[in-house]
Design an enzyme around this catalytic site. Structure first.
Site, short mmCIF file in Angstrom:
data_model
loop_
_atom_site.label_atom_id
_atom_site.label_comp_id
_atom_site.label_asym_id
_atom_site.label_seq_id
_atom_site.Cartn_x
_atom_site.Cartn_y
_atom_site.Cartn_z
N CYS A 131 13.31 23.68 47.00
CA CYS A 131 14.21 24.14 45.94
C CYS A 131 13.96 25.56 45.40
O CYS A 131 14.90 26.33 45.27
CB CYS A 131 14.16 23.18 44.77
SG CYS A 131 15.10 21.70 45.09
N ARG B 154 8.63 21.43 53.71
CA ARG B 154 9.58 22.55 53.60
C ARG B 154 9.02 23.66 52.73
O ARG B 154 8.58 23.43 51.62
CB ARG B 154 10.92 22.04 53.03
CG ARG B 154 11.71 21.22 54.06
CD ARG B 154 12.99 20.66 53.48
NE ARG B 154 12.74 19.59 52.52
CZ ARG B 154 13.71 18.93 51.90
NH1 ARG B 154 14.97 19.23 52.12
NH2 ARG B 154 13.43 17.97 51.04
C1 UDX Z 1 11.01 21.30 41.89
C2 UDX Z 1 11.32 21.09 40.41
O1 UDX Z 1 10.11 20.82 39.70
C3 UDX Z 1 12.30 19.94 40.24
O2 UDX Z 1 12.67 19.80 38.88
C4 UDX Z 1 13.54 20.21 41.09
O3 UDX Z 1 14.43 19.12 41.02
C5 UDX Z 1 13.17 20.46 42.52
O4 UDX Z 1 12.20 21.52 42.60
P1 UDX Z 1 9.42 20.13 43.66
O5 UDX Z 1 9.76 21.29 44.54
O6 UDX Z 1 9.52 18.76 44.22
O7 UDX Z 1 10.33 20.15 42.35
O8 UDX Z 1 7.89 20.28 43.15
P2 UDX Z 1 7.15 21.04 41.95
O9 UDX Z 1 6.20 20.10 41.35
O10 UDX Z 1 8.07 21.72 41.05
O11 UDX Z 1 6.26 22.09 42.75
C6 UDX Z 1 6.84 23.19 43.45
C7 UDX Z 1 5.77 24.08 43.98
O12 UDX Z 1 5.09 24.75 42.93
C8 UDX Z 1 4.67 23.35 44.79
O13 UDX Z 1 4.37 24.12 45.93
C9 UDX Z 1 3.50 23.29 43.83
O14 UDX Z 1 2.24 23.26 44.49
C10 UDX Z 1 3.69 24.59 43.07
N1 UDX Z 1 3.09 24.56 41.71
C11 UDX Z 1 3.58 23.71 40.77
C12 UDX Z 1 2.03 25.40 41.41
O15 UDX Z 1 1.57 26.19 42.26
N2 UDX Z 1 1.51 25.37 40.15
C13 UDX Z 1 1.98 24.56 39.18
O16 UDX Z 1 1.45 24.61 38.04
C14 UDX Z 1 3.05 23.69 39.49
P1 ADP Z 2 17.37 16.66 50.02
O1 ADP Z 2 15.96 17.10 49.83
O2 ADP Z 2 18.36 17.53 49.29
O3 ADP Z 2 17.59 15.20 49.79
P2 ADP Z 2 17.33 16.16 52.90
O4 ADP Z 2 17.42 17.14 54.02
O5 ADP Z 2 16.07 15.39 52.70
O6 ADP Z 2 17.73 16.96 51.58
O7 ADP Z 2 18.50 15.08 53.05
C1 ADP Z 2 19.83 15.38 53.27
C2 ADP Z 2 20.43 14.29 54.19
O8 ADP Z 2 21.86 14.47 54.24
C3 ADP Z 2 19.94 14.32 55.64
O9 ADP Z 2 19.37 13.08 55.99
C4 ADP Z 2 21.23 14.59 56.47
O10 ADP Z 2 21.26 13.93 57.72
C5 ADP Z 2 22.31 14.06 55.54
N1 ADP Z 2 23.65 14.61 55.78
C6 ADP Z 2 24.01 15.90 55.94
N2 ADP Z 2 25.35 16.01 56.12
C7 ADP Z 2 25.87 14.74 56.07
C8 ADP Z 2 27.18 14.18 56.18
N3 ADP Z 2 28.25 14.96 56.37
N4 ADP Z 2 27.33 12.83 56.07
C9 ADP Z 2 26.24 12.04 55.88
N5 ADP Z 2 24.97 12.51 55.77
C10 ADP Z 2 24.77 13.84 55.85
#
Ligand code: UDX
Ligand code: ADP
Length: 477
Positions: free
Chosen positions: A283, A353
């Site tokens: 994200c 990722r």
């Molecule tokens: C993030 C947002 O937190 C979440 O609200 C949104 O929906 C998706 O993106 P996520 O990517 O799952 O969630 O993990 P997060 O805990 O936010 O960590 C992101 C990255 O920042 C990781 O690589 C983590 O190691 C790093 N991080 C986090 C730090 O380096 N230091 C911190 O204090 C917190």
């Molecule tokens: P996120 O972290 O946002 O959940 P992911 O890549 O883990 O993203 O999951 C997205 C999912 O959506 C994948 O499993 C992919 O196969 C599915 N997907 C993408 N396009 C379609 C579609 N048109 N219909 C149904 N599933 C789909």
């Protein structure tokens, strides 16, 4: 005033769709939920009898799947049927950054959203509420609405030509590794939209387990922009603390002490002040790039430059690590063995990722290192997809190659250096006495997550470098 929701369909069975629907299913036994995906293999994994084979690892997820699967939570590839039966459809498909074409490297690739909207437009029947769950560029709801609203020739042959759509934005704030907890007890739920009846219907679902005061309703664009802004702010905090980590190393200050000191100010707050090898995950980078694209589109150059710096600093932080490793190992790692502990972008997930481990490994491989990678939850195929084939050969020195290790011990045999990249608990309990005996000396530990236990390594003759702290002698605390 609200619609009655009995059938939910979630398109996309990934990190967002799977856990979110599992939590809704567990709190709403009267709603039937069908999670659909185009990826049959992924669906098979969701349906696997052995819960260890679920496609994603999230603490607490297996228990929910066990409780709800085949009762009111179903996983399948039957897209047409479940879209047709749904009163409410969540879109949780992938939204990666565009690789080519207009906005490449910045804008979100809406290919999957576009395809999904067309599927919905083709198969949906009757009044259907479409909920954007995936993180999307601001104004995507308009695109979805346009596709849904257009006269669809595909539907001409369809039995029930009548369908009517309402689009809501309901961004997901879950953080991987704590997703179930975040979903069970969120800080807030955000619902953006224009149709009050539809907003109430979605709010009603959440109110089965979330206090009403935590459900915030806004207009569509505020909701979409809030998600991008929240992620940008969180990422900005990490870049801020990481910038100070480098200054700590240079001056002899300790980043953990600085974090504690500044985080005690309630205006700053304690969360998200942990310095590390740079943020990863699907994200943060994507959303900031998207924000930059949006700002440039509206001619807000200073604003886009400001957010670009958060990304630049993050990249620099990751690169800094491999440089320090090479420098400390006498300027060359060619043929040297390096253990990488952790490949997931953070602990308690198998997601890789944008993991900082990817670039750290690539840089070490370019420098000729022979690296053994251990992660408690990431499998070898996942690493292959990031780094290419495993070519490491125990008998011959093969510069710039990697292998998968089954344990910390396996990874550390004959290693000149160990790098802790992911903050798995397991890495805070390493028996440094044993590890020191199997490493090649002079041996090094580079800890990018500053575990307390890592200080111990210096007692057993290992040189210890801590991110945000520098070279460490053992000190009593
Ligand atoms: C993030 C947002 O937190 C979440 O609200 C949104 O929906 C998706 O993106 P996520 O990517 O799952 O969630 O993990 P997060 O805990 O936010 O960590 C992101 C990255 O920042 C990781 O690589 C983590 O190691 C790093 N991080 C986090 C730090 O380096 N230091 C911190 O204090 C917190
Ligand atoms: P996120 O972290 O946002 O959940 P992911 O890549 O883990 O993203 O999951 C997205 C999912 O959506 C994948 O499993 C992919 O196969 C599915 N997907 C993408 N396009 C379609 C579609 N048109 N219909 C149904 N599933 C789909």
């Amino acid at each position: 005033m609200k619609y009655i929701i009995k059938n939910i369909c979630c398109i996309g069975a990934g990190y967002v769709g799977g856990p979110t629907m599992a939590v809704i299913a567990s709190h709403c036994p009267n709603i039937q939920i069908n999670v659909i995906d185009i990826n049959q293999e992924r669906i098979n994994a969701w349906n696997d009898d052995n819960l260890k084979n679920l496609p994603i690892f999230e603490p607490g997820l297996d228990a929910l799947i066990k409780k709800c699967r085949d009762i009111n939570l179903h996983f399948s590839c039957e897209i047409e049927k479940h879209i047709a039966n749904a009163d409410m459809i969540f879109i949780s498909v992938n939204t990666p950054t565009k690789a080519k074409g207009l906005g490449a490297g910045q804008a979100i690739d809406l290919k999957w959203i576009d395809a999904t909207a067309r599927q919905i437009s083709k198969y949906a029947r009757g009044k259907t509420i479409v909920v954007e769950k995936s993180t999307l560029p601001v104004k995507t709801a308009r695109t979805i609405k346009e596709i849904l609203g257009s006269k669809n020739s595909d539907r001409e042959n369809y039995q029930d030509k009548y369908s009517e759509f309402v689009v809501l934005s309901n961004p997901e704030f879950l953080s991987e590794g704590t997703a179930i907890n975040n979903l069970q007890n969120p800080d807030r739920v955000l619902i953006g939209g224009e149709d009050l009846k539809a907003i109430n219907s979605l709010a009603e679902i959440y109110s089965n387990w979330i206090e009403k005061e935590k459900i915030i309703t806004t207009n569509l664009w505020s909701s979409e922009l809030s998600k991008l802004t929240a992620n940008a702010f969180l990422a900005q905090r990490i870049s801020s603390i990481n910038s100070i980590s480098a200054l700590c190393e240079a001056t002899g200050a300790d980043i953990n002490e600085v974090s504690l000191a500044i985080g005690s100010d309630r205006r700053i707050g304690k969360e998200f002040l942990k310095s590390g090898p740079g943020f990863g995950g699907s994200c943060f980078k994507k959303d900031i790039l998207n924000l930059i694209y949006l700002c440039n589109h509206y001619g807000l150059r200073e604003v886009s430059d400001y957010w670009q710096k958060v990304l630049d600093l993050n990249e620099w932080q990751t690169q800094r690590i491999s440089k320090i490793v090479v420098e400390k190992l006498f300027g060359t790692i060619s043929g040297k063995k390096i253990a990488i502990l952790g490949f997931a972008f953070k602990a308690n997930t198998n997601d890789t990722r944008e993991s900082p481990a990817i670039n750290i490994c690539k840089e070490l491989l370019d420098e000729g290192g022979m690296i053994s990678i251990y992660d408690p939850k990431v499998n070898v195929n996942q690493i292959k997809s990031e780094l290419g084939a495993e070519k490491y050969d125990f008998s011959n020195n093969l510069d710039g190659s990697w292998r998968f290790a089954e344990t910390i011990i396996d990874a550390s045999h004959n290693a000149d250096a160990i790098i802790i990249v992911t903050e798995w608990d397991e890495f805070n309990n390493i028996d440094w006495n044993t590890i020191s005996k199997i490493m090649r000396h002079p041996a090094w530990l580079f800890d990018t997550r500053s575990f307390k236990n890592s200080y111990e390594a210096s007692d057993y003759g290992i040189n210890v470098w801590m991110l945000g702290n520098g070279l460490k002698e053992k000190i009593e605390r």
